[in-house]
Design an enzyme around this catalytic site. Structure first.
Site, PDB file in Angstrom:
ATOM      1  CE  LYS A  20      -6.718  -5.312  -4.003  1.00 48.37           C
ATOM      2  NZ  LYS A  20      -6.767  -3.878  -3.650  1.00 48.37           N
ATOM      3  CD  GLU A  78      -7.464  -2.265  -0.372  1.00 49.46           C
ATOM      4  OE1 GLU A  78      -8.683  -2.064  -0.571  1.00 49.46           O
ATOM      5  OE2 GLU A  78      -6.764  -2.947  -1.147  1.00 49.46           O
ATOM      6  CG  ASP A  95     -12.492   1.185  -0.899  1.00 49.09           C
ATOM      7  OD1 ASP A  95     -12.697   1.666  -2.039  1.00 49.09           O
ATOM      8  OD2 ASP A  95     -11.410   0.667  -0.569  1.00 49.09           O
TER       9      ASP A  95
HETATM   10  P1  ADP Z   1      -9.356   0.758  -7.046  1.00 55.93           P
HETATM   11  O1  ADP Z   1      -9.374   0.863  -5.568  1.00 55.93           O
HETATM   12  O2  ADP Z   1     -10.375  -0.172  -7.569  1.00 55.93           O
HETATM   13  O3  ADP Z   1      -8.009   0.497  -7.606  1.00 55.93           O
HETATM   14  P2  ADP Z   1      -9.767   3.654  -7.371  1.00 55.93           P
HETATM   15  O4  ADP Z   1     -10.031   3.989  -5.968  1.00 55.93           O
HETATM   16  O5  ADP Z   1      -8.579   4.282  -8.008  1.00 55.93           O
HETATM   17  O6  ADP Z   1      -9.812   2.138  -7.675  1.00 55.93           O
HETATM   18  O7  ADP Z   1     -11.067   4.089  -8.210  1.00 55.93           O
HETATM   19  C1  ADP Z   1     -11.117   3.984  -9.571  1.00 55.93           C
HETATM   20  C2  ADP Z   1     -12.510   4.321 -10.039  1.00 55.93           C
HETATM   21  O8  ADP Z   1     -12.823   5.652  -9.623  1.00 55.93           O
HETATM   22  C3  ADP Z   1     -12.647   4.292 -11.538  1.00 55.93           C
HETATM   23  O9  ADP Z   1     -13.851   3.627 -11.873  1.00 55.93           O
HETATM   24  C4  ADP Z   1     -12.740   5.754 -11.897  1.00 55.93           C
HETATM   25  O10 ADP Z   1     -13.512   5.960 -13.074  1.00 55.93           O
HETATM   26  C5  ADP Z   1     -13.425   6.319 -10.699  1.00 55.93           C
HETATM   27  N1  ADP Z   1     -13.198   7.754 -10.553  1.00 55.93           N
HETATM   28  C6  ADP Z   1     -12.017   8.396 -10.465  1.00 55.93           C
HETATM   29  N2  ADP Z   1     -12.206   9.726 -10.389  1.00 55.93           N
HETATM   30  C7  ADP Z   1     -13.552   9.930 -10.448  1.00 55.93           C
HETATM   31  C8  ADP Z   1     -14.383  11.095 -10.432  1.00 55.93           C
HETATM   32  N3  ADP Z   1     -13.876  12.310 -10.387  1.00 55.93           N
HETATM   33  N4  ADP Z   1     -15.735  10.897 -10.495  1.00 55.93           N
HETATM   34  C9  ADP Z   1     -16.253   9.671 -10.568  1.00 55.93           C
HETATM   35  N5  ADP Z   1     -15.525   8.544 -10.601  1.00 55.93           N
HETATM   36  C10 ADP Z   1     -14.187   8.676 -10.541  1.00 55.93           C
HETATM   37 MG    MG Z   2      -8.812   0.905  -3.728  1.00 60.86          MG
END
Ligand code: ADP
Ligand code: MG
Length: 584
Positions: free
Chosen positions: A68, A161, A184
């Site tokens: 991305k 978003e 975010d």
């Molecule tokens: P993106 O928008 O970048 O695709 P996400 O919103 O799915 O990503 O976030 C992914 C990140 O969130 C990863 O770095 C993951 O390790 C972190 N993450 C997911 N669950 C937890 C949690 N319970 N505690 C802390 N960090 C988390």
């Molecule tokens: Mg995201």
């Protein structure tokens, strides 16, 4: 059916609007999050998601993550360091000598999501809403759309978003001109957007962030901490990847646990390691990274010309906002608690699904699913609540009733509009009132129709009409459905708590009304026909009218009802005679 897709840097999700609810769809293993990772195998087949992520450590040259960052990009842009190409030319990724565009790689992720959805639903899913960061420019939006088309979707809308997240949090129901901050923090990027609701549509007032700030940076810092604690100082790429994986696991678990011990079998030279780590230790190394978000928040506020106190809500988006440390810092930056009502890593996808439903015209279903939080009615004789639209009725709804005058010679009626669950009008909330005049009429002769119509937007219109003269009055009440949850709860708790007293009050009032009607009627009948009745019958009637009167004065419900029923029986003959006389 229009699917909603969050095509994330780290994780992607897909869902559809199904029987009135936005629903995220899981792969056969039950995972709703698909890692945005694509692996190209030597035999030409392609792995996407968890399987691809597992291959990353072994074959980094055949695995693409965070594509991305490159979508719609050109060489020389941020994120293209290490890639080869002429400055200013579109980015391509060499895999086995073949040049892939970021759109093509993204389309593999989208194809996978499409398959997940189609397998789950058992039908084709060909239309989609796809989200992009608020700061994406036209080229990046166009490239995202192209990726969708390559995956076989008709892309109905590219949605921001933060707007999607705000929809998922239900913030489109806030009052007009409400201002919302969307914080975010995902896997690799951070952005803070400030939105303003303008006639039901979110407008992005400002957005700031960093494209290299997120959970990956935290994983790196934690991996270093783990290495220090375990005394490892020479790294192989394999060790590094496993440590980062362990760091991510520790980080995610420490969002809910206070401490844990990581077990890493055969990490270096056949040596197995056990590393204990606490949340406090982890927070020490993460805090400086997360603090970097503060400046972006302040700049976004400044650009929007707002103070933190002007914001109506702060919502959290992105998996990293699950960390207690992040929540504390957000609270510190904005001086108030963020809204925690949605899963932060699912909110964007949910919003995309809702947008899809709006485009399909299915949002009517959402409106239909809205219900009246509390009963609506009017006050009637004796101060009672007369319910016209009961609580939990789906809207839009329409209902009416006919009322008459309780008193002879009455000229006009006041319709008091009430909301609540209590039996007595005075215990409910008064929403408004309107007067409907009519010519002085004998008791029970006037006919006033009252109609309540509640439209899909929750606006209540009350119409009162004197059917004889045709005079009518209309009143509009906008606050009938937008009652705070706390207020509804308090009202319901009150109605339960007072259920018995309330019921007693209603029965007494009804009995009182009956007594007030009966006593003068019996007296009038006796005056007219008393001479025709035997003396003991007259004595019995007198005895019962006295009993009714004293039960009324003593406000004793059961006694009053009993006395009324005895009086009813005692006056049987009298009533029959009266009837015969009237019939001639
Ligand atoms: P993106 O928008 O970048 O695709 P996400 O919103 O799915 O990503 O976030 C992914 C990140 O969130 C990863 O770095 C993951 O390790 C972190 N993450 C997911 N669950 C937890 C949690 N319970 N505690 C802390 N960090 C988390
Ligand atoms: Mg995201």
């Amino acid at each position: 059916m229009i699917a909603g897709i969050d095509l994330g840097t780290t994780n992607s999700l897909i869902g559809v609007y199904e029987s009135g609810f936005p629903t995220l769809l899981a792969d056969p293993d039950g995972n709703r999050l698909t890692p945005s990772v694509v692996h190209y195998m030597a035999d030409g087949s392609i792995l996407v998601g968890r399987e691809a992520r597992r291959m990353q450590g072994l074959h980094p040259d055949r695995t693409i993550s965070s594509v991305k960052r490159l979508i719609g990009g050109r060489f020389g842009d941020k994120g293209t360091e290490g890639l080869i190409g002429a400055k200013g030319s579109p980015v391509t990724l060499p895999i086995d000598g073949k040049k892939l565009t970021p759109e093509e790689v993204s389309s593999e992720i989208l194809k996978r999501l499409k398959t997940i959805a189609e397998d789950r639903l058992g039908t084709q899913v060909n239309r989609a809403v796809i989200t992009v960061p608020a700061y994406f420019n036209d080229a990046q939006r166009a490239a995202t759309k192209k990726a969708g088309e390559l995956a076989g979707f008709t892309v109905e809308r590219i949605l921001s978003e933060p707007t999607a997240a705000a929809l998922a949090y239900g913030l489109d129901k806030l009052s007009d001109r409400s201002k919302v901050a969307v914080y975010d923090l995902g896997g690799g990027t951070f952005d803070l957007s400030i939105l303003q609701l303008d006639n039901g549509v979110f407008e992005v007032l400002s957005t700031h962030g960093e494209t290299r700030l997120g959970g990956d940076d935290l994983d790196e810092a934690i991996a270093e901490l783990l290495a220090r604690k375990a005394g490892i100082d020479s790294f192989t790429p394999g060790t590094d990847a496993r440590l980062k994986e362990a760091a991510r696991e520790a980080k995610e678990r420490l969002s809910t646990e206070e401490s844990l011990t990581l077990r890493l079998p055969f990490l270096t030279g056949g040596k197995s390691l056990e590393i204990p780590i606490t949340r406090a230790e982890m927070e020490m190394v993460c805090e400086p990274i997360i603090r970097r978000t503060r400046a972006h928040c302040l700049r976004s506020l400044e650009d929007a010309g707002l103070n933190a106190t002007d914001l109506d809500q702060i919502i959290l988006v992105g998996g990293s906002t699950r960390m207690p440390l992040v929540r504390r810092l957000v609270q510190e930056i904005f001086g108030r608690e963020p809204n925690l009502s949605q899963h932060p890593d699912e909110a964007v996808a949910l919003g995309a699904i809702l947008q899809g439903a709006i485009l399909e015209g299915n949002l009517r279903n959402i409106a239909l699913l809205d219900v009246t939080p509390l009963s609506l009615g009017i006050e009637t004789f004796g101060g009672l609540m007369n319910v016209i639209i009961p609580r939990n009725t789906t809207i839009p709804a329409k209902a009416g009733e006919m009322f008459t005058n309780a008193v002879a010679g009455q000229s006009g009626m006041t319709i008091t509009i009430l909301q609540g669950e209590r039996e007595m009008a005075a215990d409910n909330w008064k929403l408004g009132s309107l007067d409907i005049p009519f010519p002085p009429s004998p008791k029970g002769a006037a006919r006033v129709g009252v109609q309540f119509s509640l439209d899909a937007d929750g606006i209540l219109q009350v119409l009162a009409r004197d059917t004889a003269a045709g005079t009518e009055k209309i009143m509009e009440i906008r606050s009938a459905v937008e009652v705070s949850d706390e207020a509804v709860e308090a009202m319901l708790a009150g109605s339960l708590e007072h259920a018995f007293e309330d019921m007693d009050a209603r029965i007494f009032t009804e009995a009182r009304l009956k007594a007030e009607e009966m006593l003068p009627a019996v007296e009038a009948a006796l005056a007219q026909l008393g001479s025709e009745l035997p003396g003991d019958e007259i004595a019995e009637i007198h005895k019962q009218t006295t009993e009714v009167t004293s039960a009324l004065q003593a406000k004793e419900t059961t006694r009053l009802k009993q006395a009324l029923s005895t009086l009813d029986q005692a006056t049987q003959t009298l009533a029959t005679r009266l009837m015969e006389r009237a019939m001639g």
